[in-house]
Write a protein that holds these residues in place. Structure first.
Motif, PDB file in Angstrom:
ATOM      1  N   GLU A  50      -5.653   0.587  15.608  1.00 52.98           N
ATOM      2  CA  GLU A  50      -5.423  -0.778  15.382  1.00 52.98           C
ATOM      3  C   GLU A  50      -6.488  -0.721  13.833  1.00 52.98           C
ATOM      4  O   GLU A  50      -6.151  -2.222  12.909  1.00 52.98           O
ATOM      5  N   ASP A  51      -7.413  -0.501  13.654  1.00 56.34           N
ATOM      6  CA  ASP A  51      -7.719   0.001  12.035  1.00 56.34           C
ATOM      7  C   ASP A  51      -6.855  -0.027  11.134  1.00 56.34           C
ATOM      8  O   ASP A  51      -6.752  -0.839   9.809  1.00 56.34           O
ATOM      9  N   VAL A  52      -5.803   1.095  11.153  1.00 59.58           N
ATOM     10  CA  VAL A  52      -4.827   0.746  10.262  1.00 59.58           C
ATOM     11  C   VAL A  52      -3.907   0.281  10.258  1.00 59.58           C
ATOM     12  O   VAL A  52      -3.888  -0.358   8.725  1.00 59.58           O
ATOM     13  N   MET A  53      -3.191  -0.925  11.042  1.00 63.62           N
ATOM     14  CA  MET A  53      -2.771  -2.048  11.276  1.00 63.62           C
ATOM     15  C   MET A  53      -3.316  -3.193  10.489  1.00 63.62           C
ATOM     16  O   MET A  53      -2.807  -3.780   9.583  1.00 63.62           O
ATOM     17  N   LEU A  54      -4.590  -3.212  10.965  1.00 63.49           N
ATOM     18  CA  LEU A  54      -5.046  -3.695  10.108  1.00 63.49           C
ATOM     19  C   LEU A  54      -5.726  -4.103   8.784  1.00 63.49           C
ATOM     20  O   LEU A  54      -5.252  -4.962   8.195  1.00 63.49           O
ATOM     21  N   GLY A  55      -5.543  -2.564   7.903  1.00 64.61           N
ATOM     22  CA  GLY A  55      -5.521  -2.835   7.035  1.00 64.61           C
ATOM     23  C   GLY A  55      -4.670  -2.960   6.200  1.00 64.61           C
ATOM     24  O   GLY A  55      -4.431  -3.917   4.806  1.00 64.61           O
ATOM     25  N   LEU A  56      -3.121  -2.854   6.380  1.00 68.06           N
ATOM     26  CA  LEU A  56      -1.911  -2.901   6.312  1.00 68.06           C
ATOM     27  C   LEU A  56      -1.754  -4.636   6.530  1.00 68.06           C
ATOM     28  O   LEU A  56      -1.172  -5.376   5.668  1.00 68.06           O
ATOM     29  N   LYS A  57      -2.590  -5.348   6.890  1.00 69.07           N
ATOM     30  CA  LYS A  57      -2.865  -6.320   6.661  1.00 69.07           C
ATOM     31  C   LYS A  57      -3.234  -7.258   6.010  1.00 69.07           C
ATOM     32  O   LYS A  57      -2.796  -8.622   5.068  1.00 69.07           O
ATOM     33  N   TYR A  58      -3.809  -6.709   5.434  1.00 68.02           N
ATOM     34  CA  TYR A  58      -4.667  -6.990   3.822  1.00 68.02           C
ATOM     35  C   TYR A  58      -4.143  -6.559   2.708  1.00 68.02           C
ATOM     36  O   TYR A  58      -4.164  -7.318   1.511  1.00 68.02           O
ATOM     37  N   GLU A  62       2.132   1.083  -0.311  1.00 68.45           N
ATOM     38  CA  GLU A  62       1.478   1.781  -1.013  1.00 68.45           C
ATOM     39  C   GLU A  62      -0.130   1.578  -1.789  1.00 68.45           C
ATOM     40  O   GLU A  62      -0.137   1.825  -3.111  1.00 68.45           O
ATOM     41  N   VAL A  63      -1.107   0.656  -1.548  1.00 62.63           N
ATOM     42  CA  VAL A  63      -1.792   0.447  -1.932  1.00 62.63           C
ATOM     43  C   VAL A  63      -2.417   2.051  -1.682  1.00 62.63           C
ATOM     44  O   VAL A  63      -2.393   2.078   0.235  1.00 62.63           O
ATOM     45  N   PRO A  64      -3.330   2.261  -2.418  1.00 68.10           N
ATOM     46  CA  PRO A  64      -4.580   3.553  -1.839  1.00 68.10           C
ATOM     47  C   PRO A  64      -5.483   3.173  -0.472  1.00 68.10           C
ATOM     48  O   PRO A  64      -5.736   2.411  -0.030  1.00 68.10           O
ATOM     49  N   SER A  65      -5.203   4.424   0.707  1.00 69.03           N
ATOM     50  CA  SER A  65      -5.515   4.498   1.738  1.00 69.03           C
ATOM     51  C   SER A  65      -7.461   3.875   1.503  1.00 69.03           C
ATOM     52  O   SER A  65      -7.836   3.049   2.640  1.00 69.03           O
ATOM     53  N   ARG A  68      -6.967   0.190   1.445  1.00 67.76           N
ATOM     54  CA  ARG A  68      -7.021  -0.386   2.905  1.00 67.76           C
ATOM     55  C   ARG A  68      -8.045   0.098   3.523  1.00 67.76           C
ATOM     56  O   ARG A  68      -8.125  -0.977   3.978  1.00 67.76           O
ATOM     57  N   GLY A  69      -8.442   0.978   4.406  1.00 70.77           N
ATOM     58  CA  GLY A  69      -9.553   1.005   4.592  1.00 70.77           C
ATOM     59  C   GLY A  69     -10.951   0.057   4.589  1.00 70.77           C
ATOM     60  O   GLY A  69     -11.938  -0.404   5.564  1.00 70.77           O
ATOM     61  N   ARG A  70     -11.036  -0.087   2.996  1.00 71.29           N
ATOM     62  CA  ARG A  70     -12.341  -1.529   3.219  1.00 71.29           C
ATOM     63  C   ARG A  70     -12.143  -2.442   3.115  1.00 71.29           C
ATOM     64  O   ARG A  70     -12.648  -3.010   3.977  1.00 71.29           O
ATOM     65  N   LEU A  71     -10.851  -2.032   2.624  1.00 73.14           N
ATOM     66  CA  LEU A  71     -10.072  -4.316   3.170  1.00 73.14           C
ATOM     67  C   LEU A  71     -10.435  -3.999   4.774  1.00 73.14           C
ATOM     68  O   LEU A  71     -10.158  -5.570   5.763  1.00 73.14           O
ATOM     69  N   ALA A  72      -9.996  -3.090   5.727  1.00 71.43           N
ATOM     70  CA  ALA A  72      -9.885  -3.552   6.854  1.00 71.43           C
ATOM     71  C   ALA A  72     -11.179  -3.492   7.859  1.00 71.43           C
ATOM     72  O   ALA A  72     -10.854  -4.361   8.452  1.00 71.43           O
TER      73      ALA A  72
END
Length: 144
Positions: A50-58, A62-65, A68-72
């Motif tokens: 769920e956290d990974v998918m949430l990061g992909l929302k933002y 191709e954006v560094p993990s 994406r993790g911070r944005l999640a």
């Protein structure tokens, strides 16, 4: 009101917002929620699909993990925010200012949300620090 603080792990901004009677939206509270969940056995391993998918929302794949993790974590806080206090020109030792790309995205998301925002500069001496506290308090009092 819910106030997003940037840097989102600034104890100084957190305290000023909380003392003004508002709810600070911070990294510390968001991460504590994840750690305190009973189904998590090992806090360092608390990343879910769920956290990974949430990061992909933002941010795209191709954006560094790290971005994406911070944005999640920060994205839902920005969505819930009714106002924001942003501190500019912080040293790297003050809050989480080291990931420039994530910071740019956070500023963009706040701007798009069209909420009241106070931009302040990091103080370099005692007088500037006093002025900073007064400016933040006046902004927060004006939101009530």
């Amino acid at each position: 009101m819910k106030i997003f603080i940037d840097p989102p792990n600034s104890l100084i901004l957190f305290d000023l917002v909380e003392r003004s009677g508002h709810e600070p939206l911070s990294t510390m509270a968001a991460i504590q929620e994840k750690i305190d969940r009973t189904e998590i056995d090992m806090p360092p391993m608390n990343l879910s699909l769920e956290d990974v998918m949430l990061g992909l929302k933002y941010a795209g794949i191709e954006v560094p993990s790290g971005v994406r993790g911070r944005l999640a974590v920060w994205g839902p806080m920005i969505e819930a925010a009714e106002a924001a206090v942003i501190m500019e020109d912080c040293p790297y030792s003050f809050g989480c200012v080291g990931c420039h790309r994530a910071n740019l995205m956070v500023r963009y998301m706040i701007k798009r949300k069209n909420i009241p925002v106070l931009n302040v500069n990091y103080p370099n001496n005692e007088d500037e620090a006093t002025d900073l506290v007064v400016e933040i308090r006046e902004f927060l009092e004006g939101l009530k």
